[in-house]
Design a protein around this motif. Structure first.
Motif, mmCIF file in Angstrom:
data_model
loop_
_atom_site.group_PDB
_atom_site.id
_atom_site.type_symbol
_atom_site.label_atom_id
_atom_site.label_comp_id
_atom_site.label_asym_id
_atom_site.label_seq_id
_atom_site.Cartn_x
_atom_site.Cartn_y
_atom_site.Cartn_z
ATOM 1 N N ALA A 163 -58.845 1.136 -96.558
ATOM 2 C CA ALA A 163 -60.308 0.236 -96.627
ATOM 3 C C ALA A 163 -60.662 1.596 -95.557
ATOM 4 O O ALA A 163 -60.255 2.423 -94.580
ATOM 5 N N ALA A 164 -62.182 1.915 -96.134
ATOM 6 C CA ALA A 164 -62.867 3.576 -95.576
ATOM 7 C C ALA A 164 -63.858 3.221 -94.411
ATOM 8 O O ALA A 164 -64.035 3.858 -93.491
ATOM 9 N N ILE A 168 -63.164 -5.509 -92.537
ATOM 10 C CA ILE A 168 -62.970 -6.937 -92.681
ATOM 11 C C ILE A 168 -62.246 -7.974 -93.837
ATOM 12 O O ILE A 168 -61.265 -8.908 -94.109
ATOM 13 N N ALA A 169 -62.614 -7.442 -94.992
ATOM 14 C CA ALA A 169 -62.822 -7.988 -97.008
ATOM 15 C C ALA A 169 -61.444 -7.794 -96.999
ATOM 16 O O ALA A 169 -61.062 -8.693 -96.942
ATOM 17 N N LEU A 170 -60.560 -6.537 -96.480
ATOM 18 C CA LEU A 170 -59.755 -7.117 -96.603
ATOM 19 C C LEU A 170 -58.518 -7.725 -95.870
ATOM 20 O O LEU A 170 -57.434 -8.268 -96.657
ATOM 21 N N MET A 195 -50.905 -5.162 -92.179
ATOM 22 C CA MET A 195 -50.537 -4.337 -91.770
ATOM 23 C C MET A 195 -50.941 -4.849 -90.162
ATOM 24 O O MET A 195 -51.339 -5.505 -90.312
ATOM 25 N N ALA A 196 -51.148 -3.525 -89.306
ATOM 26 C CA ALA A 196 -51.263 -3.208 -88.354
ATOM 27 C C ALA A 196 -51.605 -2.077 -87.700
ATOM 28 O O ALA A 196 -51.558 -0.565 -88.613
ATOM 29 N N VAL A 197 -52.309 -2.250 -86.480
ATOM 30 C CA VAL A 197 -52.891 -1.153 -86.158
ATOM 31 C C VAL A 197 -51.752 -0.246 -85.212
ATOM 32 O O VAL A 197 -51.604 -1.298 -83.844
ATOM 33 N N PHE A 198 -51.244 0.829 -85.429
ATOM 34 C CA PHE A 198 -50.295 1.672 -84.589
ATOM 35 C C PHE A 198 -49.705 2.257 -84.217
ATOM 36 O O PHE A 198 -50.566 3.487 -84.917
ATOM 37 N N GLY A 199 -48.903 3.119 -83.640
ATOM 38 C CA GLY A 199 -48.457 4.280 -83.368
ATOM 39 C C GLY A 199 -47.098 4.394 -84.353
ATOM 40 O O GLY A 199 -46.383 3.592 -84.421
#
Length: 421
Positions: A165-166, A172-174, A264-268
């Motif tokens: 997603a850009a 949000i759609a993803l 997916m995840a927001v990670f380091g």
């Protein structure tokens, strides 16, 4: 700090005091002196623990000195660092660059290493700045850095037909499609800090890096419409997270990503990297956190720097400084990254020929950034991060609808803490 400049030119605090026995233990053992150096480690997970030990083994072989490592649980070490430093700390200890280092230097809980920094090579001016206290003296030896981004498995994205997603609407759609497919967005915050990465990115994408810095410095009001906007946007993502975030560690969340239980995840970068079996690490990929406001685009990247500090009045200062000199060499970084290829070397003299595709992509991401942040709990006062922001974000995760009550509570506590400076 511009990471582009960093790379091109070379590139918690005082929280609730608990576990006093742990803190005392960190300073146990022989006092050093002679050929013995004590080192406090927060590398409690298997991969970094093994990698650091290889570095210390290499130093021992070279110097004929002994490094006595005391490893403590990562979160416990962070939460009790203030008490640790005021007690009987080890000669050298692992910590973070930037504000989190400057805070303890200002409190005179660290030893100035400007004398040996003069001889360091391979660190850019930007890295030196991140190693320097408010008094202009150097205290920190950087070892590696790593970016935060949106991580996933390449094969799983291909299998499901997912596309990076850009922008926020696409993100949000993803997430909505993933939840429908039965593999929601991975999320965890039992440890208290992982959710900070998402907050930082939404804030920097919506309000910009300069606002992030001012907010972390206590100069902006948490009750402002800008901050409320961050929580409102985050609330849009909440329905697509996996349930039970406050009971899940980052290790468990990363393992779920590996098992394809989540998408997916927001990670380091080290978080999935250290939990994926070595055979599957080539399947890890990421895309930058999506754009929210065209004004700020994807200019800022969260890329914390880890390394070492010298405690106040070390029992073996000459030995400790000798160890720090070794830790500042390309050789030390090469030994570490050979065992833990989930980070990026700070010293530009380190051999990058063996970098994985993921590491090369991480270098490109960070080198292309216009600004770099060090993570919420590293960019602000440690007491504010641990006693206010950890419970505040966990409260938001439990009840994302009461944003007004949340920000009012944060602002009240912020005024009290920052007024004590």
């Amino acid at each position: 700090m511009s990471r582009r400049g960093l790379l091109r030119t070379a590139a918690i605090g005082a929280g609730a005091v608990t576990l006093p026995s742990l803190l005392a233990a960190c300073g146990e053992g022989p006092g050093g002196g002679g050929n013995s150096i004590t080192l406090g480690s927060n590398a409690s997970d298997p991969v970094p623990k093994k990698a650091y030990q290889k570095v210390f083994d290499a130093y021992e072989k070279k110097s004929k000195k002994t490094v006595k490592v005391s490893t403590k649980d990562h979160n416990d070490f962070q939460e009790n660092i203030n008490r640790y430093l005021q007690g009987s700390p080890d000669d050298v200890f692992m910590w973070f660059a930037g504000y989190r280092m400057q805070f303890f230097a200002k409190k005179r809980l660290l030893t100035d290493i400007s004398d040996i920094w003069k001889g360091f090579k391979g660190f850019s001016p930007a890295l030196k700045e991140q190693s320097t206290g408010e008094d202009g003296k150097q205290y920190f030896v950087p070892l590696y850095y790593y970016p935060w981004a949106v991580f996933h498995r390449k094969s799983f994205f291909t299998e499901k037909g997912y596309e990076p997603a850009a922008n926020w609407d696409d993100f949000i759609a993803l997430a909505k499609k993933m939840k429908k497919d039965g593999t929601p967005v991975a999320f965890c915050d039992k440890d208290g800090w992982p959710a900070m990465g998402t907050f930082d990115y939404i804030n920097m994408r919506l309000n910009g890096y300069e606002f992030h810095k001012a907010l972390m410095a206590g100069e902006e009001a948490w009750t402002s419409s800008k901050v409320k906007g961050v929580f409102d946007l985050w609330g849009e993502l909440m329905p697509y997270y996996q349930d039970g975030a406050l009971g899940r560690t980052w290790q468990e969340a990363a393992q779920g990503l590996h098992k394809k239980e989540t998408a997916m995840a927001v990670f380091g970068m080290p978080l999935p990297g250290q939990q994926f079996p070595e055979a599957d690490r080539d399947d890890i990929d990421f895309f930058p956190f999506p754009e929210i406001s065209p004004e700020h685009g994807q200019d800022a990247v969260e890329a914390p720097i880890d390394g070492f500090l010298l405690s106040k009045r070390p029992k073996n200062e000459p030995g400790a400084k000798d160890l720090m000199k070794f830790l500042a060499t390309p050789r030390a970084e090469e030994v570490y990254l050979a065992a833990d290829p989930t980070n990026i070397a700070c010293n530009d003299g380190a051999d990058t020929a063996k970098y994985s595709t993921l590491q090369k992509k991480a270098v490109d991401l960070v080198s292309g950034a216009k600004q770099i942040s060090q993570f919420l709990d590293r960019d602000t006062r440690p007491d504010f991060a641990s006693t206010v922001m950890i419970p505040a974000l966990q409260t938001f995760i439990k009840n994302p609808k009461d944003v007004d009550g949340l920000v009012n509570d944060i602002e009240r506590q912020k005024k009290s803490i920052f007024a004590a400076e």
